[in-house]
Scaffold this motif. Sequence first.
Motif, PDB file in Angstrom:
ATOM      1  N   THR A  40     -11.491  -5.147  15.364  1.00  0.00           N
ATOM      2  CA  THR A  40     -10.189  -5.638  14.897  1.00  0.00           C
ATOM      3  C   THR A  40     -10.324  -6.146  13.468  1.00  0.00           C
ATOM      4  N   GLN A  41      -9.250  -6.035  12.709  1.00  0.00           N
ATOM      5  CA  GLN A  41      -9.265  -6.535  11.326  1.00  0.00           C
ATOM      6  C   GLN A  41      -8.856  -8.000  11.321  1.00  0.00           C
ATOM      7  N   GLN A  51      -6.929  -3.363  -1.280  1.00  0.00           N
ATOM      8  CA  GLN A  51      -7.538  -4.657  -0.959  1.00  0.00           C
ATOM      9  C   GLN A  51      -6.767  -5.394   0.138  1.00  0.00           C
ATOM     10  N   THR A  52      -5.465  -5.167   0.197  1.00  0.00           N
ATOM     11  CA  THR A  52      -4.624  -5.889   1.156  1.00  0.00           C
ATOM     12  C   THR A  52      -4.187  -5.000   2.329  1.00  0.00           C
ATOM     13  N   ARG A  53      -4.796  -3.831   2.446  1.00  0.00           N
ATOM     14  CA  ARG A  53      -4.409  -2.900   3.512  1.00  0.00           C
ATOM     15  C   ARG A  53      -4.818  -3.439   4.881  1.00  0.00           C
ATOM     16  N   ARG A  54      -3.897  -3.383   5.841  1.00  0.00           N
ATOM     17  CA  ARG A  54      -4.177  -3.795   7.218  1.00  0.00           C
ATOM     18  C   ARG A  54      -4.026  -2.590   8.149  1.00  0.00           C
ATOM     19  N   ILE A  55      -4.962  -2.492   9.095  1.00  0.00           N
ATOM     20  CA  ILE A  55      -4.953  -1.377  10.042  1.00  0.00           C
ATOM     21  C   ILE A  55      -4.761  -1.929  11.456  1.00  0.00           C
ATOM     22  N   GLN A  56      -3.861  -1.326  12.212  1.00  0.00           N
ATOM     23  CA  GLN A  56      -3.628  -1.764  13.583  1.00  0.00           C
ATOM     24  C   GLN A  56      -4.887  -1.598  14.431  1.00  0.00           C
ATOM     25  N   PRO A  67     -10.884  -6.197   2.804  1.00  0.00           N
ATOM     26  CA  PRO A  67     -10.666  -5.885   4.212  1.00  0.00           C
ATOM     27  C   PRO A  67     -11.912  -6.235   5.025  1.00  0.00           C
ATOM     28  N   THR A  68     -11.714  -7.045   6.055  1.00  0.00           N
ATOM     29  CA  THR A  68     -12.828  -7.551   6.852  1.00  0.00           C
ATOM     30  C   THR A  68     -12.567  -7.265   8.326  1.00  0.00           C
ATOM     31  N   SER A  73     -10.304   2.973  -1.302  1.00  0.00           N
ATOM     32  CA  SER A  73     -10.913   3.200  -2.611  1.00  0.00           C
ATOM     33  C   SER A  73     -10.787   1.954  -3.480  1.00  0.00           C
ATOM     34  N   GLY A  74     -11.883   1.576  -4.114  1.00  0.00           N
ATOM     35  CA  GLY A  74     -11.861   0.453  -5.047  1.00  0.00           C
ATOM     36  C   GLY A  74     -12.142  -0.897  -4.436  1.00  0.00           C
ATOM     37  N   THR A  75     -12.260  -0.979  -3.103  1.00  0.00           N
ATOM     38  CA  THR A  75     -12.472  -2.286  -2.481  1.00  0.00           C
ATOM     39  C   THR A  75     -13.694  -2.255  -1.565  1.00  0.00           C
ATOM     40  N   PRO A  76     -14.514  -3.291  -1.604  1.00  0.00           N
ATOM     41  CA  PRO A  76     -15.590  -3.374  -0.608  1.00  0.00           C
ATOM     42  C   PRO A  76     -15.004  -3.622   0.775  1.00  0.00           C
ATOM     43  N   ILE A  77     -15.782  -3.318   1.794  1.00  0.00           N
ATOM     44  CA  ILE A  77     -15.391  -3.551   3.181  1.00  0.00           C
ATOM     45  C   ILE A  77     -16.472  -4.411   3.831  1.00  0.00           C
TER      46      ILE A  77
END
Length: 435
Positions: free
Chosen positions: A385-386, A349-354, A392-393, A423-427
Amino acid sequence: MVLPTLAIVGRPNVGKSTIFNRILGERVSIVEDTPGVTRDRIYGTSEWLGKEFAVIDTGGIDLGDEPFLAQIKDQAEIAIDEADVILFLADIESGVTDADERVAQILYRAKKPVVLAVNKVDNPERRQDIYDFYSLGFGEPYPLSGTHGIGLGDVLDAVLAAFPSEDKSVEDDSIKFSLIGRPNVGKSSLVNAILGENRVIVSPIEGTTRDAIDTKFEAVDETFTMIDTAGIRKRGKVYENTEKYAVMRALRAIDRSDVVLFVINAEEGIREQDKKVAGYAHEAGRGIIIVVNKWDTVEKDNHTMKDFENLIRQEFQYLDYAPIIFVSAKTKQRLQSLPAMIVAVSENQTRRIQSSVLNDVLMDAIAVTPTPTVNGKRLRIYYMTQVAVKPPTFVVFVNDPDLLHFSYERFLINQLRQAFDFSGTPIHIIARKRK
């Protein structure tokens, strides 16, 4: 964040649902001129002067064949349990009735702030009749017209003034999760089993002002807060027989959770009410784990688990990202795996991607499946961009946001899932026009 809560209380046909819809700014409840018609959603969130709060329409709580006055009493008591402030609604056409006085007597004992409003004051001539309502004992009555929205601002000003002051408590960085599902799926048994499964309970802590007790415990080197939901501690005829009340409690728990354990009864299968509550968790952007309880009671062969999983995927197509676990609160089967799964979903849920990595994935996706053409105009995606987490949006900059069809948005989400562990989180994907 726990939102302060306003409950709208009053006898039938005073316009509770109309005011509820006015506050929310949309037609959420069914509104007719017949008492007791509200049968749909009774919970929502609104904002006034920058302050967000939850709203409950008690007219939507159907108590079946309960006697008229008993029904009013039960609905008022439900509101007392849940609310920080109560909006007591009467109407100018009927004047002060015995039923109004009955509600007032219940609210006297509530020890909660009450704002009295008199609805259907649609013209200045009717305002002179409002003074009769001082007899209800809640100070100045506010004239209100639900039909035209007149006077609603003054009422909401009074509501905001009566809300409790902001909580200044210490920041809690524990992973917060709740168990949701319709009655009798085994939520209470799972709660007890989770806490009894070699856990160290740190402390019972006050969750809200509504008698809910959250339980904080440690497992797999993490601290968790399990949020109390309907049926865990509350008992009594009103709560057990009111399906919508149980849903309302579940919605409040979802709002406070990082991760939601959506519990299904393996014996009874999937019901329509399951879909409603799970849908809210999805819309709220929470992490979701599907927990199939009472798996020990099901007769099995080599295909039983796979068949049940396929059924879940078919009935909950929008939850294709949610992991499924088959457990038994009675035998403790697989319960030891739950804490680690909750941690994993919370991290996703808190994952950030460059942005540079994101755009490599984006370019590869467009090369595999080119952007669509709508009415002769092709969608062009320039950049991604995130912008947020939980969930994650991502913002994609395009030539025309209207050209990003749902199907291609779905394709981009699937490409993100293949490239990264969500896995487990909507996007969520937001299309913006490049300036």
